[in-house]
Design an enzyme around this catalytic site. Structure first.
Site, PDB file in Angstrom:
ATOM      1  N   SER A  44       0.834  -1.210   0.000  1.00 13.34           N
ATOM      2  CA  SER A  44       0.000   0.000   0.000  1.00 13.34           C
ATOM      3  C   SER A  44       0.866   1.257   0.000  1.00 13.34           C
ATOM      4  O   SER A  44       1.855   1.341   0.747  1.00 13.34           O
ATOM      5  CB  SER A  44      -0.858  -0.038   1.268  1.00 13.34           C
ATOM      6  OG  SER A  44      -1.585   1.133   1.397  1.00 13.34           O
ATOM      7  N   GLU A  75      -6.893  -2.661  -1.416  1.00 15.64           N
ATOM      8  CA  GLU A  75      -7.882  -3.355  -2.251  1.00 15.64           C
ATOM      9  C   GLU A  75      -7.660  -4.869  -2.261  1.00 15.64           C
ATOM     10  O   GLU A  75      -8.162  -5.566  -3.146  1.00 15.64           O
ATOM     11  CB  GLU A  75      -7.865  -2.806  -3.684  1.00 15.64           C
ATOM     12  CG  GLU A  75      -8.058  -1.302  -3.817  1.00 15.64           C
ATOM     13  CD  GLU A  75      -9.428  -0.792  -3.365  1.00 15.64           C
ATOM     14  OE1 GLU A  75     -10.238  -1.606  -2.872  1.00 15.64           O
ATOM     15  OE2 GLU A  75      -9.675   0.421  -3.481  1.00 15.64           O
ATOM     16  N   HIS A  94      -5.406  -3.564 -10.870  1.00  9.37           N
ATOM     17  CA  HIS A  94      -6.357  -2.458 -10.678  1.00  9.37           C
ATOM     18  C   HIS A  94      -5.632  -1.172 -11.046  1.00  9.37           C
ATOM     19  O   HIS A  94      -4.546  -0.903 -10.537  1.00  9.37           O
ATOM     20  CB  HIS A  94      -6.816  -2.414  -9.225  1.00  9.37           C
ATOM     21  CG  HIS A  94      -7.510  -1.145  -8.852  1.00  9.37           C
ATOM     22  ND1 HIS A  94      -8.573  -0.650  -9.571  1.00  9.37           N
ATOM     23  CD2 HIS A  94      -7.286  -0.244  -7.863  1.00  9.37           C
ATOM     24  CE1 HIS A  94      -8.973   0.489  -9.012  1.00  9.37           C
ATOM     25  NE2 HIS A  94      -8.202   0.763  -7.985  1.00  9.37           N
TER      26      HIS A  94
END
Lengths: 213, 218
Positions: A44, A75, A94
């Site tokens: 992250s 996510e 993503h």
């Protein structure tokens, strides 16, 4: 493939996404299936260009527990849910790629424009209804929208792509971004009655579209 | 321990790096400026030098009470108004420029915009300093009537993220309007995301840049 190779592959994919203009800064995330129980995901909030293979995080797809100091992408729930539901999927990407983000902001499907598009993606690209980031609502909506497809848009957020391999998922990202750009460019052309679309034409189309509203 | 001069050189290096990144992202034109808080004044880039071409000689230290240009006064005023801010970027980004000519505010149609900027970014009524400060009320970013964007951050990176998110949000808004359906992020969701974002980062990076650099050295 061994864990080390997969970590390297995820790192390289991140760099490739940045170089292709599909990802900027720390936005977006990438994962690969490691085995039946786990996946390797990007951490992250770290810049793809400065990541090392060791920064990638091994996450249990059932419990979401992870090892190491780095926190996995926020996510991760969506990535894990797709691996649980889709045994044929080995990679998930993503992105907030620029043209797809505009489609996601409009919450408008990307139509299946050709046979090759259908072959690559499975059909039109549906839009998952809006959900706050990291919530079960968003996870469920995304998993449902991507069912029997390799991609879906996430309303007001971005795009999610999956594939049999990272290369497969990467190619889908590119196909989608090109399709989204073409869709928007065609709209611009339709509004202003000109073929070549650049920033000047987009501005003109925006001004006309705003007046109509 | 590092001297203050060396620390300032490091800050200049960071600003040069950010300038190059802005240019690479096509988010900068001549006239754009970056400033950071320095004591009771600021360290600011020369507006005559494109951000991509900055060298460590293209900076000016400005203190309260000095004679200032309008642009220097704006940077000083923004950091005076936004006490928690340490860095300001004023840049010209293509899609933000499109919006400023047409709207009085840019609504959030993407959730990272809602999270980082808020429910909307206001467009200042004029290029006047007071109007720009009014557009920044309760926000850390705004658009300026002359087509520029402005973002304040507790760090240079945060200000950089601010201008990136503004432009990303402007592109999405402009193009979703063309498609026919820009859907705004709901007010409650926006407020919640913005609150969580601020809370998450409230304990980080509150110190001014000199202190942050000192900490890194230690």
């Amino acid at each position: 493939m061994k864990e080390k190779e997969l970590r390297n592959l995820v790192k390289e994919s991140g760099v490739r996404l940045v170089k292709e203009g599909l990802v900027r800064g720390t936005w977006g995330n990438v994962s690969v299936r490691f085995d039946e129980k786990s996946m390797i995901v990007t951490p992250s909030g770290l810049d793809y260009m400065s990541l090392t293979p060791e920064d990638m995080v091994l996450v249990d797809i059932n419990t979401l527990e992870y090892a190491g100091e780095n926190k996995p992408t926020t996510e991760r729930k969506i990535h894990a849910a797709i691996y649980r539901e889709r045994p044929e999927v080995n990679a998930v990407i993503h992105t907030h790629s620029p043209w797809c983000s505009s489609m996601a902001a409009a919450r408008t499907e990307i139509p299946a424009v050709s046979e090759s598009f259908i072959k690559s993606i499975g059909g039109e690209v549906r839009v998952a209804p809006y959900g706050l980031p990291s919530t079960s609502k968003l996870t469920n909506a995304t998993v449902s929208a991507i069912r029997d497809r390799k991609a879906c848009l996430m309303a007001g957020h971005g795009v999610l792509v999956c594939g049999e391999s990272l290369e497969d998922a990467f190619q889908v990202c590119k196909i989608l971004e090109d399709a989204a750009q073409k869709f928007i460019s065609d709209k611009v052309s339709l509004i202003i009655g000109k073929g070549d679309v650049g920033l000047k034409e987009i501005k003109e189309a925006f001004e006309r579209a705003s007046e109509i509203k | 321990m590092m001297t203050e001069d060396k620390m300032i050189e490091k800050i200049k290096g960071k600003i040069i790096e950010i300038g190059k990144l802005l240019a690479e992202e096509d988010l900068s034109k001549k006239g754009d400026t970056v400033s950071v808080r320095l004591g009771d004044g600021i360290l600011m880039t020369d507006p005559n030098i494109p951000l991509a071409e900055l060298t460590d000689k293209d900076f000016k230290q400005i203190s309260r009470g000095d004679n200032m240009s309008i642009l220097e006064a704006l940077h000083m005023a923004v950091l005076g108004y936004k006490k928690e801010g340490n860095a300001v970027i004023i840049n010209q980004a293509p899609y933000c420029s499109i919006v400023t000519g047409k709207m009085d505010r840019l609504p959030a149609v993407l959730d990272d915009f809602a999270q980082i900027v808020g429910y909307s970014a206001k467009v200042s009524k004029s290029d006047n300093l007071i109007d720009i400060l009014l557009a920044l009320k309760k926000r850390n970013a705004c658009l300026i009537q002359n087509g520029s964007s402005l973002a304040v951050g507790r760090t240079l990176e945060e200000a950089f993220t601010g201008v990136m998110v503004l432009e990303k949000g402007a592109k999405a808004f402009v193009e979703s309007t063309i498609i026919g359906n820009p859907v705004k992020i709901g007010l409650f969701d926006s407020l919640l995301m913005n609150f969580i974002y601020k809370k998450k980062y409230s304990k980080k990076n509150q110190k001014n840049l000199l202190e942050q650099f000192k900490e890194k050295e230690e």
